[in-house]
Motif scaffolding. Structure first.
Motif, mmCIF file in Angstrom:
data_model
loop_
_atom_site.group_PDB
_atom_site.id
_atom_site.type_symbol
_atom_site.label_atom_id
_atom_site.label_comp_id
_atom_site.label_asym_id
_atom_site.label_seq_id
_atom_site.Cartn_x
_atom_site.Cartn_y
_atom_site.Cartn_z
ATOM 1 N N SER A 136 9.633 -9.449 21.459
ATOM 2 C CA SER A 136 9.149 -9.183 20.098
ATOM 3 C C SER A 136 9.599 -7.833 19.578
ATOM 4 C CB SER A 136 7.620 -9.238 20.084
ATOM 5 O OG SER A 136 7.094 -8.181 20.888
ATOM 6 N N GLY A 137 10.142 -6.999 20.449
ATOM 7 C CA GLY A 137 10.540 -5.656 20.067
ATOM 8 C C GLY A 137 9.504 -4.601 20.410
ATOM 9 N N GLU A 138 8.298 -5.037 20.823
ATOM 10 C CA GLU A 138 7.245 -4.092 21.199
ATOM 11 C C GLU A 138 7.660 -3.309 22.442
ATOM 12 O OE1 GLU A 138 2.691 -4.194 23.043
ATOM 13 O OE2 GLU A 138 3.603 -6.013 22.187
ATOM 14 N N GLY A 139 7.436 -2.006 22.437
ATOM 15 C CA GLY A 139 7.733 -1.161 23.591
ATOM 16 C C GLY A 139 6.507 -0.977 24.470
ATOM 17 N N VAL A 140 6.715 -1.033 25.778
ATOM 18 C CA VAL A 140 5.624 -0.886 26.746
ATOM 19 C C VAL A 140 5.860 0.374 27.573
ATOM 20 C CG1 VAL A 140 4.446 -1.917 28.731
ATOM 21 C CG2 VAL A 140 5.287 -3.379 26.884
ATOM 22 N N ALA A 141 4.829 1.218 27.633
ATOM 23 C CA ALA A 141 4.877 2.432 28.466
ATOM 24 C C ALA A 141 6.148 3.231 28.217
ATOM 25 C CB ALA A 141 4.762 2.063 29.941
ATOM 26 N N GLN A 142 6.379 3.567 26.970
ATOM 27 C CA GLN A 142 7.576 4.324 26.609
ATOM 28 C C GLN A 142 7.308 5.817 26.803
ATOM 29 O OE1 GLN A 142 10.615 2.793 25.729
ATOM 30 N NE2 GLN A 142 9.381 1.122 26.576
ATOM 31 N N VAL A 143 7.457 6.253 28.028
ATOM 32 C CA VAL A 143 7.218 7.644 28.397
ATOM 33 C C VAL A 143 8.488 8.235 28.993
ATOM 34 C CG1 VAL A 143 4.760 7.272 28.808
ATOM 35 C CG2 VAL A 143 6.378 6.972 30.683
ATOM 36 N N GLU A 144 8.511 9.556 29.091
ATOM 37 C CA GLU A 144 9.676 10.232 29.657
ATOM 38 C C GLU A 144 9.808 9.869 31.140
ATOM 39 O OE1 GLU A 144 11.539 14.754 29.927
ATOM 40 O OE2 GLU A 144 9.536 14.416 29.104
ATOM 41 N N ASN A 145 11.035 9.727 31.582
ATOM 42 C CA ASN A 145 11.338 9.371 32.978
ATOM 43 C C ASN A 145 10.710 8.043 33.380
ATOM 44 O OD1 ASN A 145 12.821 11.789 33.411
ATOM 45 N ND2 ASN A 145 10.898 12.893 33.798
ATOM 46 N N ARG A 146 10.685 7.128 32.460
ATOM 47 C CA ARG A 146 10.125 5.804 32.746
ATOM 48 C C ARG A 146 10.920 5.110 33.838
ATOM 49 N NH1 ARG A 146 10.454 0.463 31.686
ATOM 50 N NH2 ARG A 146 8.506 -0.605 31.136
ATOM 51 N N ARG A 147 10.211 4.442 34.750
ATOM 52 C CA ARG A 147 10.861 3.709 35.843
ATOM 53 C C ARG A 147 11.132 2.285 35.397
ATOM 54 N NH1 ARG A 147 6.764 5.664 40.688
ATOM 55 N NH2 ARG A 147 7.268 7.911 40.572
ATOM 56 N N PRO A 148 12.381 1.828 35.503
ATOM 57 C CA PRO A 148 12.697 0.469 35.033
ATOM 58 C C PRO A 148 12.051 -0.643 35.838
ATOM 59 C CG PRO A 148 14.675 1.820 35.129
ATOM 60 C CD PRO A 148 13.599 2.585 35.829
ATOM 61 N N GLY A 149 12.000 -0.487 37.169
ATOM 62 C CA GLY A 149 11.431 -1.575 37.968
ATOM 63 C C GLY A 149 11.773 -1.450 39.439
ATOM 64 N N LEU A 150 11.600 -2.554 40.158
ATOM 65 C CA LEU A 150 11.831 -2.619 41.603
ATOM 66 C C LEU A 150 12.818 -3.735 41.922
ATOM 67 C CD1 LEU A 150 8.198 -2.466 43.084
ATOM 68 C CD2 LEU A 150 9.864 -0.623 43.020
ATOM 69 N N ASP A 151 13.574 -3.530 42.985
ATOM 70 C CA ASP A 151 14.499 -4.563 43.471
ATOM 71 C C ASP A 151 14.078 -4.965 44.877
ATOM 72 O OD1 ASP A 151 16.575 -6.153 44.293
ATOM 73 O OD2 ASP A 151 18.049 -4.533 44.447
ATOM 74 N N LEU A 152 13.560 -6.191 45.017
ATOM 75 C CA LEU A 152 13.252 -6.756 46.330
ATOM 76 C C LEU A 152 14.419 -7.640 46.737
ATOM 77 C CD1 LEU A 152 10.441 -5.842 45.304
ATOM 78 C CD2 LEU A 152 9.462 -7.847 46.449
ATOM 79 N N THR A 153 15.098 -7.265 47.821
ATOM 80 C CA THR A 153 16.283 -8.000 48.257
ATOM 81 C C THR A 153 15.949 -8.804 49.512
ATOM 82 O OG1 THR A 153 17.689 -6.236 47.403
ATOM 83 C CG2 THR A 153 18.704 -7.829 48.900
ATOM 84 N N PHE A 154 16.045 -10.123 49.404
ATOM 85 C CA PHE A 154 15.744 -11.039 50.499
ATOM 86 C C PHE A 154 17.074 -11.513 51.095
ATOM 87 C CE2 PHE A 154 12.274 -11.239 47.487
ATOM 88 C CZ PHE A 154 11.138 -11.208 48.281
ATOM 89 N N SER A 155 17.347 -11.125 52.338
ATOM 90 C CA SER A 155 18.638 -11.445 52.963
ATOM 91 C C SER A 155 18.464 -12.477 54.067
ATOM 92 C CB SER A 155 19.266 -10.187 53.552
ATOM 93 O OG SER A 155 19.521 -9.229 52.543
#
Length: 1004
Positions: A63-82
């Motif tokens: 929708s274009g709404e921004g969530v937790a738009q703060v400085e040094n925001r963390r994009p996310g996590l990568d869980l890698t299943f091998s």
């Protein structure tokens, strides 16, 4: 396997993951997809496009709404299943694409559990950020097919965006602490699901470790090695740099991690894989065809084949039921009709959860539910998945065979559970302490005792020492405690107590956790002692056996006696209860518990010493450290004693050295010292691997400089593998090349006589083949009783050592007849033809000829671990700790490592800042059943148990002379190297001793 990493850049992640030419599977929509309830709410589905993916990682909704738009925001996590390498080889080389679908199914099931159980946001409640479970995630799945060395390596990235929908509908930043901290649980769930999916495809699996890892059976090792080039590359670089330690290998892995090479011609890459396998005589087709023939889901199945499968399942179920009848009774597994109607998978789930309870229960009194589930899954039993395990745990809770902890414990670690047995043990300990109040006959009154103690002491006791000694001799309570910080001079105090008590006709018996401590108690305090294990073995029968001639004789021998337990923090709850019950049964007059609750705890379950303190045990404190001789080290020790390890590291300043390979650096630092400095500088390492590296590197250096010399004497030693008794009931614990040692009396459940047996192979059907040099035999570990411990089984692994004249060694077992004790130090005095001559710590020499059993019960001792270090005093030390050893990076081990030293300490670490954070977050405390249920607060220093004050009687005027300044004293007595006019470092003065008190352990 599973790895978890932070996504550093939204645009970088979008460029890396969401490019169409990356995948082996035809059609990018089959290789990437949106998933999660949060994604469904946002109408995100199907193929993951670069733009939408980058926007979500940046916190912008469709929708274009921004969530937790703060400085040094963390994009996310990568869980890698091998996938295991064998699965990748069969999928990409042999062409069984069913494996890729199976892996994606396993990942999807695992992520569904993660979403349901670990997804959280945070809400402000009275100024505090409180985690709130949300049950929804927004994540994208990407299927990749190569390693960084372009070997076949099937893996799936689950990239979780940093947002979640709160219960009220608002989108907020994701609180990912549980996902980070539960990574090992997530990995166990994934392994269990993938095992189940591959078994349904018809593959047989070989378990490869204690944590549920596995390979598909039938692929030659040379093939797996051929397609593990990345691992080979790392090892080659490590060899060139002379790096052996795990932390060094991790650093090489991190620094050599190039961006993945792009391959435009995927068909050419696949052909290269097939050709390389063919050159080794492998194409995998036979394995795939055999699996397809066995698979219940093979689309080519005929009615006959499906019928055959049903027969196999019926036979499997019958075997499970018959096995349950023939095996020993398990109180945590259903019996009778309940077991008969259970499916094989349900029966194995019951077994897995029961085993997990005992595995964890041997080491802890209570545990988080998620760790119980992980331990059950790690056993690798066929058909056991998280869903069945969680149902079984809930059933045991409903039956009160497991008892849920209180909410305050859940806030820290997740739901906690304990057992009825653990709870009853702790209740009985506190009951025994209470029962002994007022039952003892004081040796002397307090006013008389203080004067006698100062007369008996080799040098004046300080106020803390005198208060503790006075309490021991004058208290009317049978159980008394002395809480003394590291370096408080407990041995000096006990020596005075022993002399006064024995002069009054009160015999004293010392008890300690290990023989080295027994010897120290004799040398430092002059108290004849024995191990707790030998004391319990000799006298446990009298707890139940009353009124016999043998019991009467034992009571007569112990009448009026005093039992002194040293280093009591290391005594388990089970042993603590037995000591109290034996003391009561034998009529011992007093039980003195001496130790430091801030130092190492017991290996087995419980923290009885701290619990008795919190429960109101009669206690005196010794808070004055008289070991350290510099202001810096006294400050470091004081901070360590109150759990401020991070601050202690800061005080050490430049004496903390950072390096990628701490063990090697520690060895080099020690080797650079002059010979006279080496003799007074100890090396302490928190882990076995680090200790081994230090020992090997120092030995190599000493050989090169000629400090150890002469002919080499090769020996094969046996190192103990850390397993619980319950783990020995599971075939997944055993590996070919290990050695099984069976104690006196043998393992009667499985018909194995006492002795040492080589593990030859692991057989289909869960049996282990053993050999003793004359014959081979097979046994089923599950036939070992779940409740019997007298068979004294121990797994070891062989290690080759070469000894030379001058080498430092330590014993790893006992030979009491020759005065050789576990953990005691010795030196190789000479190497002869067919023998070595060792010089023990008391300067005795002993010749050990080839074939002597103690030649297999030793190790190099240039470095010691923290458990060996407790009780040691040294002028200088080099202490090694690494942040990657998370379980060993705790305040208790740190406390021991920094408080052994009088004059100088150097710490060598891999990452000072990270280690400091880990130490401050990890106190290393054991659990308690009573504390888990909220009935006592042990580590918080508060208790719900009412406490009556202890009155030692009038001691207004003891008639003692002023205590003059005296030479500094170590915890074990005066220091030989100190001069009589050395400044007083002990904190002694001319004040009277402080009153003994019944304390709750406040301000520890």
């Amino acid at each position: 396997m599973l790895s978890v990493a932070a996504v550093r850049s939204a645009s970088g992640a979008a460029n890396y993951f969401a490019k169409d030419d990356y995948y082996t599977v035809e059609g990018s929509s089959e290789a990437s997809l949106w998933a999660g309830d949060g994604a469904a709410d946002l109408k995100l589905s199907g193929e993951v496009t670069k733009d939408s993916f980058e926007a979500i990682l940046n916190g912008f909704l469709p929708s274009g709404e921004g969530v937790a738009q703060v400085e040094n925001r963390r994009p996310g996590l990568d869980l890698t299943f091998s996938m295991p390498k064998s699965a990748s080889v069969l999928a990409y080389v042999a062409g069984d694409k069913r494996i890729l679908a199976a892996n994606m199914t396993a990942v999807a099931k695992t992520m569904a559990w993660v979403e349901k159980n670990l997804a959280e946001g945070r809400r402000d409640i009275e100024g505090r950020k409180v985690p709130v479970q949300t049950g929804n995630l927004v994540y994208a799945l990407f299927q990749h097919d190569t390693s960084r060395a372009l070997d076949p390596q099937g893996h799936v990235h689950a990239v979780i965006a940093n947002l979640t929908r709160m219960p009220g509908g608002k989108w907020q930043a994701l609180h990912a602490d549980k996902i980070w901290s539960r990574n090992s649980v997530i990995g166990a769930i994934y392994h269990a699901h993938l095992r189940g999916e591959l078994e349904r495809l018809g593959y047989s699996l070989d378990l490869k470790g204690k944590h549920g890892t596995f390979e598909i059976a039938g692929i030659p090792k040379r093939v797996l090695a051929e397609f593990s080039q990345r691992r080979a590359e790392i090892l080659e670089r490590a060899t060139k740099l002379g790096i052996k330690s795990p932390e060094g290998l991790r650093e090489i892995t991190k620094r050599s991690r190039d961006a993945k090479l792009g391959v435009e011609d995927r068909a050419a890459l696949k052909k290269d894989w097939v050709d390389r396998a063919a050159a080794l005589g492998f194409d995998g087709k036979a394995l795939v065809e055999a699996a397809q023939a066995r698979s219940a889901f093979d689309p080519t199945d005929t009615i006959f084949e499906k019928g055959y499968r049903a027969i196999v399942d019926a036979i499997d179920a019958a075997r499970q039921r018959l096995g349950g009848v023939l095996r020993p009774h398990d109180p945590l597994v259903d019996t009778g009709l309940g077991r008969a109607v259970a499916s094989p998978a349900a029966a194995r789930t019951q077994l897995a959860v029961a085993s997990a309870v005992r595995i964890l229960g041997e080491r802890e009194a209570a545990w988080p539910v998620h760790m119980l589930a992980k331990t059950a899954l790690d056993l690798g039993l066929k058909g056991v998945t998280i869903d069945g395990v969680e149902r079984r745990i809930e059933m045991l809770v409903d039956r009160q065979q497991l008892i849920l902890g209180i909410a305050s414990a859940a806030d820290r670690t997740g739901r906690m559970v304990t057992t009825r047995e653990a709870l009853q043990t702790e209740e009985k300990i506190l009951g025994a302490v209470e029962k002994g109040r007022g039952l003892a006959s004081p040796v002397l009154s307090a006013d008389v005792a203080a004067g006698r103690l100062q007369e008996a002491a080799e040098r004046p006791l300080n106020p803390g020492q005198l208060a503790a000694a006075t309490m021991i001799l004058s208290s009317p309570d049978r159980s008394v405690l002395v809480q003394g910080v590291a370096g408080a001079g407990k041995s000096t105090m006990l020596q005075a107590v022993a002399r006064v008590a024995e002069a009054e006709g009160r015999p004293i018996t010392g008890l300690a956790f290990q023989n080295k401590m027994v010897a120290d108690l004799g040398e430092g305090a002059g108290i004849k002692a024995q191990t707790i294990a030998s004391f319990v073995l000799a006298n446990e029968r009298f707890i139940a056996e009353q009124g016999t001639e043998r019991h009467a004789a034992a009571r007569e021998a112990f009448a009026g006696s005093m039992l002194v337990v040293d280093e009591t923090s290391m005594v388990s709850s089970s042993d603590m209860l037995k000591i109290h019950e034996i003391a009561d049964a034998l009529g011992a007059d007093k039980l003195v518990l001496v130790g430091d609750r801030q130092q190492l705890s017991s290996i087995d379950a419980g923290k009885a010493f701290a619990m008795i303190q919190a429960g109101g045990g009669t206690m005196a404190r010794m808070d004055t450290n008289i070991r350290q001789r510099t202001d810096e080290l006294r400050t470091v020790a004081a901070l360590a004693n109150i759990g401020k390890a991070g601050s202690a590291l800061a005080v050490l300043g430049d004496d903390v050295i950072e390096t990628a390979d701490p063990p090697s650096a520690a060895a080099d630092l020690w080797l650079a010292l002059p010979a006279i400095e080496r003799e007074v500088t100890a090396i302490f390492a928190s882990g076995r691997e680090a200790r081994t590296i230090i020992n090997d590197r120092i030995q190599e250096g000493l050989i090169a400089e000629g400090s150890i010399k002469g002919d080499a004497y090769p020996v094969t030693v046996y190192e103990r593998i850390n397993t619980t008794r319950e783990e020995l009931r599971h075939v997944s614990t055993y590996r070919a090349g290990q050695t099984l040692e069976v104690g006196a009396g043998g393992a009667r459940d499985v018909g194995i006589a006492a002795g040492r047996y080589d593990v030859v192979k692991i057989l289909r059907g869960g049996k282990v083949e053993l050999a003793d040099g004359r014959k081979r035999l097979r046994f089923d570990p599950l036939k070992l009783s779940p409740t019997e411990r007298r068979d004294r089984l121990q797994l070891t692994e062989k290690k080759a050592l070469v000894l030379r004249e001058g080498d430092r060694i330590r014993w790893t077992a006992n030979d009491k007849e020759r005065g050789l004790f576990n953990s005691a130090l010795a030196r190789i005095a000479a190497v002869e033809t067919g023998a070595i001559v060792v010089e023990t710590a008391d300067r005795q020499q002993l010749r050990l000829a080839t074939g002597d059993p103690m030649l297999s019960r030793l190790d190099l001792a240039y470095s010691l671990n923290m458990h060996m270090a407790q009780g040691i005093t040294t002028d200088k030390a080099i202490t090694v700790m690494s942040s990657h050893e998370r379980f060993l990076s705790n305040q208790r081990l740190f406390n021991v490592g920094v408080t052994r030293v009088r004059d100088a300490l150097t710490m060598i670490v891999d990452d000072k800042e990270k280690l400091s954070r880990q130490l401050d977050m990890n106190p290393g405390n054991k659990t308690s059943a009573l504390e888990t249920l909220g009935r006592i607060d042990i580590d918080g220093g508060r208790s719900t148990v009412p406490v009556a004050p202890f009155d030692p009687g009038p001691i207004d005027d003891l008639g003692l002379p002023d205590l003059p300044p005296s030479p500094a004293t170590t915890a074990d007595g005066p220091t030989k190297s100190e001069t009589p006019d050395a400044p007083d470092k002990s904190g002694r003065g001319d004040t009277l001793p402080s009153l003994p008190e019944r304390s709750l352990g406040l301000d520890l």
